[in-house]
Design an enzyme around this catalytic site. Structure first.
Site, mmCIF file in Angstrom:
data_model
loop_
_atom_site.group_PDB
_atom_site.id
_atom_site.type_symbol
_atom_site.label_atom_id
_atom_site.label_comp_id
_atom_site.label_asym_id
_atom_site.label_seq_id
_atom_site.Cartn_x
_atom_site.Cartn_y
_atom_site.Cartn_z
ATOM 1 N N SER A 30 0.871 -1.256 0.002
ATOM 2 C CA SER A 30 -0.054 0.217 -0.064
ATOM 3 C C SER A 30 0.827 1.263 0.007
ATOM 4 O O SER A 30 0.308 2.383 -0.391
ATOM 5 C CB SER A 30 -1.004 0.185 1.151
ATOM 6 O OG SER A 30 -0.199 0.083 2.385
ATOM 7 N N LYS A 85 0.748 4.451 6.818
ATOM 8 C CA LYS A 85 -0.013 5.223 5.779
ATOM 9 C C LYS A 85 0.661 6.725 5.898
ATOM 10 O O LYS A 85 1.260 7.155 6.931
ATOM 11 C CB LYS A 85 -1.342 5.307 6.181
ATOM 12 C CG LYS A 85 -2.256 4.042 6.256
ATOM 13 C CD LYS A 85 -2.120 3.510 4.864
ATOM 14 C CE LYS A 85 -2.831 2.076 4.936
ATOM 15 N NZ LYS A 85 -2.538 1.300 3.808
#
Length: 155
Positions: A30, A85
């Site tokens: 990700s 993230k």
């Protein structure tokens, strides 16, 4: 005596560093190309989250990370996974267009105690585009750099 004090000082310093710094192994794609699967990064626990920082955040076992719109605190669970993230918006900031799903995309600022987090790999990331806000209480810390000598070569 001086050697004992020096040794004790090193032990205390090591214990303090272990409480403030942690090595985390990235799992998944990700955050590619910034961080790759298997790469290890150094994370400073706690601290302030700002736009552009990369953070390690807890995701609850049920797959939900968001409080309801207007709330910033979610129920604390014991089973969780950690994700890495990038902070796209913090409390008081306006989220970027498309960064939040329907019920959260009000056009208003991020509520206190919440973050909008996005993966760098937009096509392969579970983040605020699906989950909405992430509570700041779920943040382990901020990535300060890749761990020296641990960066995997691109394949």
């Amino acid at each position: 005596m001086g050697l004992i004090v020096l040794g004790l000082g090193m032990v205390i310093t090591g214990a303090v560093l272990r409480r403030t710094l942690v090595v985390v192994t990235v799992r998944g794609g990700s955050m590619e190309p910034t961080y790759r699967d298997g790469e290890r990064v150094l994370v400073r626990r706690g601290g302030r989250c700002a736009v552009g920082h990369v953070v390690v955040v807890r995701q609850e076992a049920d797959g939900h990370s968001s409080p309801t719109p207007g709330q910033a605190v979610a129920a604390v669970g014991t089973a969780h996974e950690w994700m890495i993230k990038r902070v796209a918006a913090a409390a008081g900031d306006r989220p970027p267009p498309g960064a939040l799903p329907g019920p959260y995309a009000t056009g208003g600022p991020v509520p206190p105690g919440a973050l909008v987090l996005l993966g760098d790999n937009t096509h392969n990331s579970y983040d605020s585009r699906e989950a909405g806000y992430f509570p700041t209480t779920h943040v382990l810390g901020t990535v300060i750099r890749p761990r020296p000598g641990r960066r995997k070569k691109p394949t």
